[in-house]
Design an enzyme around this catalytic site. Structure first.
Site, PDB file in Angstrom:
ATOM      1  N   SER A 173      -9.745  -0.494   7.142  1.00  0.00           N
ATOM      2  CA  SER A 173      -9.179  -0.377   5.796  1.00  0.00           C
ATOM      3  C   SER A 173      -8.502  -1.618   5.216  1.00  0.00           C
ATOM      4  O   SER A 173      -8.194  -1.638   4.035  1.00  0.00           O
ATOM      5  CB  SER A 173      -8.200   0.780   5.738  1.00  0.00           C
ATOM      6  OG  SER A 173      -8.926   1.975   5.584  1.00  0.00           O
ATOM      7  N   SER A 204      -9.614   1.886   2.980  1.00  0.00           N
ATOM      8  CA  SER A 204      -8.757   2.607   2.073  1.00  0.00           C
ATOM      9  C   SER A 204      -7.742   1.727   1.332  1.00  0.00           C
ATOM     10  O   SER A 204      -7.175   2.187   0.346  1.00  0.00           O
ATOM     11  CB  SER A 204      -7.998   3.686   2.853  1.00  0.00           C
ATOM     12  OG  SER A 204      -7.176   3.097   3.839  1.00  0.00           O
ATOM     13  N   LYS A 227       0.857  -1.190   0.000  1.00  0.00           N
ATOM     14  CA  LYS A 227       0.000   0.000   0.000  1.00  0.00           C
ATOM     15  C   LYS A 227       0.890   1.236   0.000  1.00  0.00           C
ATOM     16  O   LYS A 227       1.921   1.257   0.684  1.00  0.00           O
ATOM     17  CB  LYS A 227      -0.898  -0.040   1.234  1.00  0.00           C
ATOM     18  CG  LYS A 227      -1.923   1.079   1.324  1.00  0.00           C
ATOM     19  CD  LYS A 227      -2.821   0.877   2.541  1.00  0.00           C
ATOM     20  CE  LYS A 227      -3.863   1.959   2.684  1.00  0.00           C
ATOM     21  NZ  LYS A 227      -4.744   1.769   3.854  1.00  0.00           N
TER      22      LYS A 227
END
Ligand code: GLN
Length: 487
Positions: free
Chosen positions: A179, A155, A80
């Site tokens: 997330s 996210s 990420k």
């Protein structure tokens, strides 16, 4: 050999690499090619680090040839884009970090590198991890591989979508209020948020420091345990990292869940939950009962409805402090065309942050300001304690708790973007877990009209083994995690 990208697990790839049926260079090339082919549709990646990946793959092949490989050696992973990668652009999907190249690796990245992992690139996310759909990314929105018109969740939406589409074997995500788990649920992959303090946050771009935690997104539970083995552990560079030995998380993977006491908190099945989600999750819980677990269907955690409100005081408060460092001087984007230093800072922040990030900074600044601190921030901290105590009490009776990961199936791109409150509600089932610092996993549990539904298993602090074991038993008895999107 031909690789079945969307099904290949770490476990299987490791076996192939060790048996020399494939080399890491071949494996890496095939994932890079697949990513390049699928990206125009999925948009999961901020960057593909092909040269670096091939260099790492070559080194991994040498390790394997010398008989010195570990389970993650030579296997392609995505990170990420809020975890620092030395010499590799780390944007947090924000304009303000659009040119930020960290001079160091996050601890998790360092640990993966030490295992001989192959880092393929960086995954898209909501800007600074604030969001539930990747629509808050300043770069682009990621699509859900199960339905390209829908969101992958957020996210860590880029990480989850890429794993679901077979663009990487696995990925790392971060979870502040859901997330990892919410996108895992939306994309039908396995996602684990470890106990707060289990995995080092050093080098993770801070959003809300008392809630943030890094974890794996994988094809199945075995892979999840393998990644956790590699990234967990004490780190003196993160002051909230807990000095506790790391067990071998694969050791608990047996299907023996007979006699485990599992509670179903009723508050997670009320407001706004779609009927098909509730039905699917109840069926999944029924399956665990069949497998020998003792289910208590009517547990109550009465303060659950407060968790969302508490989160939206505490997380923005911490964010407003953490994000004060982006002033156009130290990092990334800098607005130059001004007369004074103050104006430069103001303009940098005005142009560098997106609307949601600004909303959080304003909420947090307000909640922390003199005169309002007691009414908002302090009160939220008190309710946080009550929520934690309620979980502690439940865990005196139950080994784990079972809930849906999200109240709905993945929604359409654009559907909630103008309604922050509706967007915030996507995390009602995951947020209480962060408030209490607990570990939880989301695993594929079924579909409604072809759209994925995730089951969340919440554990006691540092009882990752228990939730992995339950999740493993479920995956041994079902094949939801083996279904893949046609893409
Ligand atoms: N969706 C939640 C938020 O926007 C949680 C995000 C996260 O876990 N990083 O704050």
């Amino acid at each position: 050999m031909t690789i079945n990208h969307d099904h290949l697990t770490i476990d299987e790839a490791h076996r192939l690499l060790k048996a020399k049926e494939i080399s890491s260079v071949e494996l890496t090339k095939s994932y890079l090619e697949r990513s390049q082919r699928l990206e125009p549709e999925v948009h999961a990646l901020v960057s593909l680090t092909d040269e670096l990946a091939l260099e790492q793959a070559k080194k991994a092949d040498e390790l394997i040839a010398s008989g010195d490989s570990q389970p993650l050696t030579g296997i392609p992973v995505l990170i990420k884009d809020n975890m620092c990668t030395k010499g590799v652009l780390t944007t947090c999907s924000s304009r303000i970090l659009e040119n930020f190249v960290p001079p160091y690796d996050a601890t998790v990245v360092e640990k993966l590198n030490a295992c001989g992992a192959v880092i393929m690139g960086k995954a898209n996310m909501d800007e600074f991890a604030m969001g539930s759909s990747t629509e808050n990314s300043a770069l682009f929105t990621t699509s859900n591989p199960w339905d390209l018109g829908r969101v992958p969740g957020g996210s860590s939406g880029g990480s989850a979508a890429a794993v679901a589409a077979g663009e990487a074997v696995y990925a790392l995500g971060s979870d502040t209020g859901g997330s990892i788990r919410q996108p895992a649920g939306f994309c039908s992959v396995t996602g684990l948020k470890p106990t707060y303090g289990r995995v080092s946050r050093y080098g993770l771009v801070a959003f809300a420091s008392s809630l943030d935690q890094i974890g794996p997104l994988t094809q199945d539970v075995t892979d999840c345990a393998l990644v956790l083995n590699a990234i967990a552990g004490y780190d003196s560079r993160d002051s909230t990292s807990v000095p506790r030995p790391t067990p071998d998380y694969t050791k608990c993977l047996n299907s023996d869940i007979k006699g485990l006491r599992l509670g179903v908190p009723k508050e997670y099945f009320v407001t706004g939950i779609q009927a098909e989600v509730a039905a699917t999750i109840k069926a999944a819980i029924g399956k665990l009962e069949e497998l020998g677990a003792e289910i208590e269907w009517e547990v109550s955690l009465p303060h659950t409805p407060c968790a969302l409100a508490v989160y939206y005081i505490i997380a923005p408060s911490e964010a407003s402090a953490n994000l004060a460092r982006y002033d156009g001087v130290k990092y990334g984007f800098s607005y130059k065309d001004t007369d004074s230093m103050w104006q430069a800072m103001e303009k940098t922040r005005q142009h560098g942050f997106g609307a949601e990030v600004k909303r959080r900074i304003m909420l947090g600044t307000y909640a922390l300001s003199a005169g309002y601190y007691d009414a908002w921030y302090r009160k939220a901290q008190k309710v946080r304690t009550i929520i934690r105590q309620e979980f502690d009490k439940a865990f005196e009776k139950y080994d784990a708790l079972l809930t849906p990961t999200s109240p709905t199936v993945p929604f359409k791109i654009g559907e909630k973007v103008d309604d922050p409150f509706q967007m915030y509600l996507s995390d009602v089932c995951t947020i209480p877990v962060n408030i209490a610092g607990l570990p939880a996993i989301s695993i594929p549990a079924g579909f409604s009209d072809g759209l994925p539904i995730g089951l969340q298993i919440i554990g006691k602090p540092f009882a990752e083994e228990t939730i992995l074991k339950i999740a493993y038993a479920y995956q041994q008895a079902t094949d939801w995690h083996k279904r893949k999107p046609e893409i």
